[in-house]
Each structure stands twice: as C-alpha cells, then as structure tokens.
Design an enzyme around this catalytic site. Sequence first.
Site, PDB file in Angstrom:
ATOM      1  CB  VAL A  40      -0.962   0.012   1.217  1.00  0.00           C
ATOM      2  CG1 VAL A  40      -1.877   1.227   1.142  1.00  0.00           C
ATOM      3  CG2 VAL A  40      -1.782  -1.256   1.266  1.00  0.00           C
ATOM      4  CG  HIS A 124       4.475   1.670  11.865  1.00  0.00           C
ATOM      5  ND1 HIS A 124       4.235   2.535  12.891  1.00  0.00           N
ATOM      6  CD2 HIS A 124       3.580   0.666  12.015  1.00  0.00           C
ATOM      7  CE1 HIS A 124       3.222   2.090  13.618  1.00  0.00           C
ATOM      8  NE2 HIS A 124       2.817   0.955  13.107  1.00  0.00           N
TER       9      HIS A 124
HETATM   10  N1  LIG Z   1      -0.985   0.946   4.748  1.00  0.00           N
HETATM   11  C1  LIG Z   1      -0.668   2.216   4.823  1.00  0.00           C
HETATM   12  O1  LIG Z   1      -1.172   3.038   4.063  1.00  0.00           O
HETATM   13  C2  LIG Z   1       0.361   2.699   5.815  1.00  0.00           C
HETATM   14  C3  LIG Z   1       0.286   4.017   6.299  1.00  0.00           C
HETATM   15  C4  LIG Z   1       1.334   4.526   7.053  1.00  0.00           C
HETATM   16  C5  LIG Z   1       2.418   3.692   7.348  1.00  0.00           C
HETATM   17  N2  LIG Z   1       2.445   2.381   6.907  1.00  0.00           N
HETATM   18  C6  LIG Z   1       3.614   1.559   7.183  1.00  0.00           C
HETATM   19  O2  LIG Z   1       4.279   1.310   5.942  1.00  0.00           O
HETATM   20  C7  LIG Z   1       4.865   0.009   5.950  1.00  0.00           C
HETATM   21  C8  LIG Z   1       4.293  -0.780   4.790  1.00  0.00           C
HETATM   22  O3  LIG Z   1       2.919  -0.972   5.040  1.00  0.00           O
HETATM   23  P1  LIG Z   1       1.885  -1.421   3.927  1.00  0.00           P
HETATM   24  O4  LIG Z   1       0.529  -1.335   4.518  1.00  0.00           O
HETATM   25  O5  LIG Z   1       2.206  -0.755   2.655  1.00  0.00           O
HETATM   26  O6  LIG Z   1       2.289  -2.947   3.846  1.00  0.00           O
HETATM   27  P2  LIG Z   1       1.558  -4.091   3.083  1.00  0.00           P
HETATM   28  O7  LIG Z   1       0.672  -3.557   2.019  1.00  0.00           O
HETATM   29  O8  LIG Z   1       0.995  -5.056   4.035  1.00  0.00           O
HETATM   30  O9  LIG Z   1       2.895  -4.694   2.427  1.00  0.00           O
HETATM   31  C9  LIG Z   1       2.856  -5.691   1.634  1.00  0.00           C
HETATM   32  C10 LIG Z   1       4.243  -5.814   0.984  1.00  0.00           C
HETATM   33  O10 LIG Z   1       5.070  -6.585   1.851  1.00  0.00           O
HETATM   34  C11 LIG Z   1       5.475  -7.746   1.107  1.00  0.00           C
HETATM   35  N3  LIG Z   1       5.680  -8.850   2.040  1.00  0.00           N
HETATM   36  C12 LIG Z   1       4.925  -9.189   3.124  1.00  0.00           C
HETATM   37  N4  LIG Z   1       5.468 -10.247   3.761  1.00  0.00           N
HETATM   38  C13 LIG Z   1       6.582 -10.579   3.060  1.00  0.00           C
HETATM   39  C14 LIG Z   1       7.585 -11.579   3.225  1.00  0.00           C
HETATM   40  N5  LIG Z   1       7.540 -12.450   4.239  1.00  0.00           N
HETATM   41  N6  LIG Z   1       8.591 -11.632   2.325  1.00  0.00           N
HETATM   42  C15 LIG Z   1       8.660 -10.749   1.299  1.00  0.00           C
HETATM   43  N7  LIG Z   1       7.740  -9.777   1.086  1.00  0.00           N
HETATM   44  C16 LIG Z   1       6.729  -9.693   1.969  1.00  0.00           C
HETATM   45  C17 LIG Z   1       4.327  -7.966   0.127  1.00  0.00           C
HETATM   46  O11 LIG Z   1       4.692  -8.793  -0.914  1.00  0.00           O
HETATM   47  P3  LIG Z   1       3.596  -9.867  -1.447  1.00  0.00           P
HETATM   48  O12 LIG Z   1       2.462  -9.078  -2.000  1.00  0.00           O
HETATM   49  O13 LIG Z   1       4.368 -10.642  -2.430  1.00  0.00           O
HETATM   50  O14 LIG Z   1       3.159 -10.654  -0.236  1.00  0.00           O
HETATM   51  C18 LIG Z   1       4.086  -6.520  -0.313  1.00  0.00           C
HETATM   52  O15 LIG Z   1       5.084  -6.087  -1.216  1.00  0.00           O
HETATM   53  C19 LIG Z   1       4.534  -0.593   7.314  1.00  0.00           C
HETATM   54  O16 LIG Z   1       5.598  -0.331   8.185  1.00  0.00           O
HETATM   55  C20 LIG Z   1       3.296   0.176   7.732  1.00  0.00           C
HETATM   56  O17 LIG Z   1       3.125   0.206   9.141  1.00  0.00           O
HETATM   57  C21 LIG Z   1       1.440   1.890   6.144  1.00  0.00           C
END
Ligand SMILES: NC(=O)c1ccc[n+]([C@@H]2O[C@H](COP(=O)([O-])OP(=O)(O)OC[C@H]3O[C@@H](n4cnc5c(N)ncnc54)[C@H](OP(=O)(O)O)[C@@H]3O)[C@@H](O)[C@H]2O)c1
Length: 350
Positions: A40, A124
């Site tokens: 995301v 984060h």
């Molecule tokens: N969501 C938000 O908008 C938001 C807002 C502020 C801060 N954050 C922070 O930003 C960071 C990213 O969050 P996000 O929500 O973007 O994460 P997310 O969507 O859950 O991230 C998914 C990513 O992580 C990869 N991934 C997960 N497990 C894996 C593993 N074991 N090995 C390799 N790749 C793996 C996924 O690949 P696959 O698809 O191949 O599984 C995908 O590229 C976090 O620290 C979060 O707290 C997020």
Amino acid sequence: MAKINFGGTEENVVTREEFPLEKAREVLKDEVIAVIGYGVQGPGQALNLKDNGFNVIVGQRQDSKTWDKAVADGWEPGKTLFPIEEALDKGTIIQYLLSDAGQISVWPTVQKYLKPGKALYFSHGFGATYKERTGIIPPKDVDVILVAPKGSGTSLRRMFLEGRGLNSSYAIFQDATGKAKDRVVALGIGVGSGYLFETTFQREVYSDLTGERGTLMGAIQGIFAAQYEVLRKNGHSPSEAFNETVEELTQSLMPLVAENGMDWMYANCSTTAQRGALDWWKKFRDATLPVFSDLYSEVAKGNEAQRSIDSNSQSDYRVKLEAELTELRESEMWRAGAAVRQLRPENDKK
Ligand SMILES: NC(=O)c1ccc[n+]([C@@H]2O[C@H](COP(=O)([O-])OP(=O)(O)OC[C@H]3O[C@@H](n4cnc5c(N)ncnc54)[C@H](OP(=O)(O)O)[C@@H]3O)[C@@H](O)[C@H]2O)c1
C-alpha cells in the site's frame, strides 16, 4: 524549520516552501532509493518519488501478484524493478515498506546489505521501537530514519496527483553519517508530504497504534455499532438507523469539520442539534476516557505489538481475517450501508 503554534504549543515543522523539491533533489542526487515492498505505501511513495524526479527502484519478491502490479504501474524488470535482494544491494537508501510482519521475517536478509553509510528508512516506528520483539536492530554505521505519512498510501498517491499533500511525521533513530536530517526531510518532501512534523520512533508508534485502535478505526466502529443497536432496538428502520449513524457523518458532516473545525460545525447546525451536541459530548468523553487510557497503556507495555506480531505471523492469518471481515460486512448495519451506498445519485448509472 518553522516554529508553528499548535493550540498553545510551539512545534517544529518543515513545509514545502522552506524545503522545496529542488533542494530535496539536490540532497538526494547521488542516492539510489530502493523501495522494498509494493503493498500500500510502496506504490504511493515509489511513484511519487519517481514523478518528482528521484532515482528510485522497487524491490519485490517475484513469485507474487504484487510483482505484476508493479510491472503494470510502469516499473521495468531489470531496470527499475528487482527481486528484493538485488534492490537491497543497489540501494543507498533502503525504504523498508514490507508489511510489519514481513519486515521481521526478511530482516536477516536486509541486514546483509546494510553497508556503512547507507540509510534505512521506515514508515512506522514499530520494528525498531519493539526491537526485543521484532529482532530489528540496525547496525551502528547506517542512518535510521522515518517518514510516516498520516494516511493510506492510496491517499498519498491520490492527493499527490491532485496537487495536494498528505502530512507526515519524520524522525531520526540514528544519525551515523551526519546527513540523516537532510536525508529524511528530503525523502519526506520527495514522497509527497504536505508538511512534516518532528517525532521519535517511539512516539510515532505509540500514537499510531492508539489512533488506529481508537478514533480512526476501532472506537468509531464501536460507537457506530452501539448507536445503531439502540436505534434498531427502539423500532427504527435499518435505513433510518444507518443514515443517522454513519451516512450523515461521512457524507455531510466530516468534510465540513475537516474544512472548518468542530466549533464551526456546532455553530452551523440547527439550534436543537447544537444544544444536544454541547450537552452530550463530555458524557461520551468521560465514558470512553478509561478505555482510551487502557488502550494507551497496552500499547506502551508492548502488549498490542505482541498481539499483532503473534496474529499476523500465523499461516492462516488471511483466512481468519476474512472471517472477521465477513462478520462486519454481513452485519445488518453494514448491509444497510451497502444498500445506502448503492442508492447514492452518483451510482444511478452503474
Ligand atoms: N498501509 C498504509 O497506508 C500505511 C500508512 C502509514 C504507514 N504504513 C507503514 O508502511 C509500511 C508498509 O505498510 P503497507 O501497509 O504498505 O504494507 P503491506 O501492504 O501489508 O505490504 C505488503 C508488501 O510486503 C510484502 N511482504 C509481506 N510479507 C513478506 C515476506 N515475508 N517476504 C517478502 N515480502 C513480503 C508484500 O509482498 P507480497 O504481496 O508478495 O506478499 C508486499 O510487497 C509498514 O511499516 C506500515 O506500518 C502503512
């Protein structure tokens, strides 16, 4: 750095006027920014950085639909899109944007590529703050920095394309090179932040976990559910109960509160609504204060982090999640919500 008075407290903020994009490009001109993860935040930050003229590559595991999503967004395999290890090797700034659980499991690989002088960037404070639980302990000779956009990666991208910006916090956990401050602020501007406010990794994660469990997502659903139940028990129709509980809030009131503040909202409603809101808001504050205090204390003790780590690392996490989401989706309130959304005039042609 500008000092801004927020309700009586002076805080340092960085705006795009005082740290313009050209300056950010100058600071990062020799850096290769490797965005690891394309979930995301990954797409929002990587695409904004690319459109802002930075040298950015994406690292994503290959045997995954997410790789295809990155290709569809214009990242070119072998040129700007690489398997995680290759991107880690090429990057001088590692933007570690895997899911928080993914960050724990991939950490041993990341560590191998953290050569002296590189920067490790988080969105984060979770991994580094709860290091005893996550095992994420960066080496001493890299910068460890954070830019945390205060919203979804989807909004970060959408607002960027509209010429707006999502506010972000920034923090420095470790300044090994003496350049951490310039690097973090330049990245914050580069990913498309509105203004940047200063925090620490610990404060970022404590406030973030409290906020998402509280008014942003957990508490709001709890309050919706309680009011809806009372209205239904007293014979009101689902349509009436949903409109009075959710629809009016999200469609009419919250955009006005966002623009003008709550006092304006109270001043610009009927006098009947005004009297009631003024009389009741403190009751709700007093009733929920103990729950919020309990929540903050669970966050500060690390118990909330542990619960997330335990549940997110289970192999059947997605299956259980789907069951819980189905329960919400199938609840009468949200089924009524789906019907109400369908009836919005803008959906007439669908
Ligand atoms: N969501 C938000 O908008 C938001 C807002 C502020 C801060 N954050 C922070 O930003 C960071 C990213 O969050 P996000 O929500 O973007 O994460 P997310 O969507 O859950 O991230 C998914 C990513 O992580 C990869 N991934 C997960 N497990 C894996 C593993 N074991 N090995 C390799 N790749 C793996 C996924 O690949 P696959 O698809 O191949 O599984 C995908 O590229 C976090 O620290 C979060 O707290 C997020």
